[in-house]
Design a protein around this motif. Structure first.
Motif, mmCIF file in Angstrom:
data_model
loop_
_atom_site.group_PDB
_atom_site.id
_atom_site.type_symbol
_atom_site.label_atom_id
_atom_site.label_comp_id
_atom_site.label_asym_id
_atom_site.label_seq_id
_atom_site.Cartn_x
_atom_site.Cartn_y
_atom_site.Cartn_z
ATOM 1 N N MET A 1 64.032 69.144 2.483
ATOM 2 C CA MET A 1 63.335 70.081 1.630
ATOM 3 C C MET A 1 62.382 69.331 0.707
ATOM 4 S SD MET A 1 66.325 72.741 0.604
ATOM 5 C CE MET A 1 65.318 74.156 0.302
ATOM 6 N N GLU A 2 61.328 70.006 0.351
ATOM 7 C CA GLU A 2 60.345 69.456 -0.573
ATOM 8 C C GLU A 2 60.387 70.254 -1.869
ATOM 9 O OE1 GLU A 2 56.386 69.265 1.031
ATOM 10 O OE2 GLU A 2 57.164 68.991 3.043
ATOM 11 N N PRO A 3 60.168 69.590 -3.000
ATOM 12 C CA PRO A 3 60.102 70.340 -4.268
ATOM 13 C C PRO A 3 59.004 71.401 -4.199
ATOM 14 C CG PRO A 3 60.220 67.977 -4.674
ATOM 15 C CD PRO A 3 60.025 68.160 -3.195
ATOM 16 N N GLY A 4 59.304 72.605 -4.699
ATOM 17 C CA GLY A 4 58.329 73.678 -4.709
ATOM 18 C C GLY A 4 58.142 74.381 -3.381
ATOM 19 N N LYS A 5 59.027 74.100 -2.415
ATOM 20 C CA LYS A 5 58.939 74.707 -1.085
ATOM 21 C C LYS A 5 60.288 75.307 -0.709
ATOM 22 C CE LYS A 5 54.833 72.959 0.027
ATOM 23 N NZ LYS A 5 53.674 73.727 0.372
ATOM 24 N N ALA A 6 60.257 76.291 0.166
ATOM 25 C CA ALA A 6 61.465 76.875 0.735
ATOM 26 C C ALA A 6 61.267 76.978 2.239
ATOM 27 C CB ALA A 6 61.730 78.251 0.149
ATOM 28 N N ILE A 7 62.345 76.875 2.980
ATOM 29 C CA ILE A 7 62.283 77.030 4.426
ATOM 30 C C ILE A 7 62.559 78.488 4.751
ATOM 31 C CG2 ILE A 7 63.289 76.381 6.636
ATOM 32 C CD1 ILE A 7 64.117 73.717 5.297
ATOM 33 N N LEU A 8 61.623 79.118 5.433
ATOM 34 C CA LEU A 8 61.744 80.511 5.824
ATOM 35 C C LEU A 8 62.035 80.542 7.311
ATOM 36 C CD1 LEU A 8 61.430 83.495 5.056
ATOM 37 C CD2 LEU A 8 59.005 83.267 5.570
ATOM 38 N N GLY A 9 63.196 81.075 7.678
ATOM 39 C CA GLY A 9 63.583 81.141 9.083
ATOM 40 C C GLY A 9 63.457 82.542 9.633
ATOM 41 N N SER A 10 63.018 82.636 10.869
ATOM 42 C CA SER A 10 62.911 83.926 11.537
ATOM 43 C C SER A 10 63.168 83.712 13.027
ATOM 44 C CB SER A 10 61.529 84.552 11.318
ATOM 45 O OG SER A 10 60.549 83.818 12.023
ATOM 46 N N GLN A 11 63.045 84.759 13.806
ATOM 47 C CA GLN A 11 63.225 84.640 15.252
ATOM 48 C C GLN A 11 62.168 83.743 15.871
ATOM 49 O OE1 GLN A 11 63.175 88.734 16.493
ATOM 50 N NE2 GLN A 11 65.380 88.964 16.208
ATOM 51 N N ASP A 12 61.032 83.599 15.207
ATOM 52 C CA ASP A 12 59.942 82.768 15.721
ATOM 53 C C ASP A 12 60.075 81.307 15.336
ATOM 54 O OD1 ASP A 12 58.757 85.048 16.810
ATOM 55 O OD2 ASP A 12 57.698 85.472 14.937
ATOM 56 N N GLY A 13 61.065 80.967 14.519
ATOM 57 C CA GLY A 13 61.259 79.586 14.104
ATOM 58 C C GLY A 13 61.291 79.462 12.597
ATOM 59 N N GLU A 14 61.020 78.264 12.108
ATOM 60 C CA GLU A 14 61.052 77.996 10.668
ATOM 61 C C GLU A 14 59.673 77.596 10.173
ATOM 62 O OE1 GLU A 14 63.952 74.926 10.051
ATOM 63 O OE2 GLU A 14 65.609 76.341 10.165
ATOM 64 N N SER A 15 59.400 77.915 8.900
ATOM 65 C CA SER A 15 58.152 77.477 8.279
ATOM 66 C C SER A 15 58.413 77.188 6.811
ATOM 67 C CB SER A 15 57.065 78.546 8.438
ATOM 68 O OG SER A 15 57.484 79.764 7.859
ATOM 69 N N LEU A 16 57.613 76.310 6.236
ATOM 70 C CA LEU A 16 57.695 75.985 4.815
ATOM 71 C C LEU A 16 56.782 76.918 4.039
ATOM 72 C CD1 LEU A 16 57.665 72.096 4.545
ATOM 73 C CD2 LEU A 16 59.380 73.636 3.655
ATOM 74 N N VAL A 17 57.287 77.468 2.942
ATOM 75 C CA VAL A 17 56.471 78.326 2.078
ATOM 76 C C VAL A 17 56.591 77.837 0.644
ATOM 77 C CG1 VAL A 17 56.637 80.369 3.564
ATOM 78 C CG2 VAL A 17 58.345 79.992 1.797
ATOM 79 N N ASP A 18 55.542 78.044 -0.151
ATOM 80 C CA ASP A 18 55.593 77.699 -1.564
ATOM 81 C C ASP A 18 56.583 78.623 -2.265
ATOM 82 O OD1 ASP A 18 53.640 75.762 -1.257
ATOM 83 O OD2 ASP A 18 52.012 77.172 -1.657
ATOM 84 N N ALA A 19 57.431 78.056 -3.144
ATOM 85 C CA ALA A 19 58.411 78.883 -3.849
ATOM 86 C C ALA A 19 58.838 78.204 -5.142
ATOM 87 C CB ALA A 19 59.623 79.123 -2.975
ATOM 88 N N ASP A 20 58.805 78.961 -6.231
ATOM 89 C CA ASP A 20 59.367 78.488 -7.486
ATOM 90 C C ASP A 20 60.851 78.805 -7.538
ATOM 91 O OD1 ASP A 20 56.932 77.578 -8.501
ATOM 92 O OD2 ASP A 20 56.437 79.566 -9.247
ATOM 93 N N SER A 21 61.223 79.953 -6.958
ATOM 94 C CA SER A 21 62.612 80.419 -6.949
ATOM 95 C C SER A 21 62.898 81.097 -5.623
ATOM 96 C CB SER A 21 62.858 81.440 -8.064
ATOM 97 O OG SER A 21 62.577 80.883 -9.313
ATOM 98 N N VAL A 22 64.158 81.106 -5.240
ATOM 99 C CA VAL A 22 64.595 81.808 -4.038
ATOM 100 C C VAL A 22 65.779 82.675 -4.422
ATOM 101 C CG1 VAL A 22 65.557 81.566 -1.722
ATOM 102 C CG2 VAL A 22 63.836 79.939 -2.526
ATOM 103 N N ILE A 23 65.718 83.942 -4.049
ATOM 104 C CA ILE A 23 66.802 84.877 -4.325
ATOM 105 C C ILE A 23 67.271 85.434 -2.996
ATOM 106 C CG2 ILE A 23 67.441 87.043 -5.438
ATOM 107 C CD1 ILE A 23 65.161 86.436 -7.457
#
Length: 71
Positions: free
Chosen positions: A1-23
């Motif tokens: 993981m990278e600071p300021g990023k979140a991993i978003l997973g879906s049926q199509d795979g994973e991608s990194l997105v900018d995120a300050d917080s994750v709920i």
């Protein structure tokens, strides 16, 4: 993981997105496995709402308010 990023997973795979917080919101019963997996790997992980104690929406809002007021 990278600071300021979140991993978003879906049926199509994973991608990194900018995120300050994750709920994460899941189900109607306490589920702490994600919290347990992340609590020692990330600097500020909180267990709130139904993950902590299944109750009504006011409890979840109050829990979130308590965390937000200390940030």
């Amino acid at each position: 993981m990278e600071p300021g990023k979140a991993i978003l997973g879906s049926q199509d795979g994973e991608s990194l997105v900018d995120a300050d917080s994750v709920i994460l919101c899941v189900s109607y019963r306490a589920e702490k496995s994600l919290y347990e997996a992340c609590k020692n790997k990330l600097p500020e992980v909180r267990l709130i709402g139904d993950a902590n104690n299944v109750s009504n929406i006011m409890y979840a809002i109050w829990d979130a308010y308590e965390v937000a007021s200390t940030l």
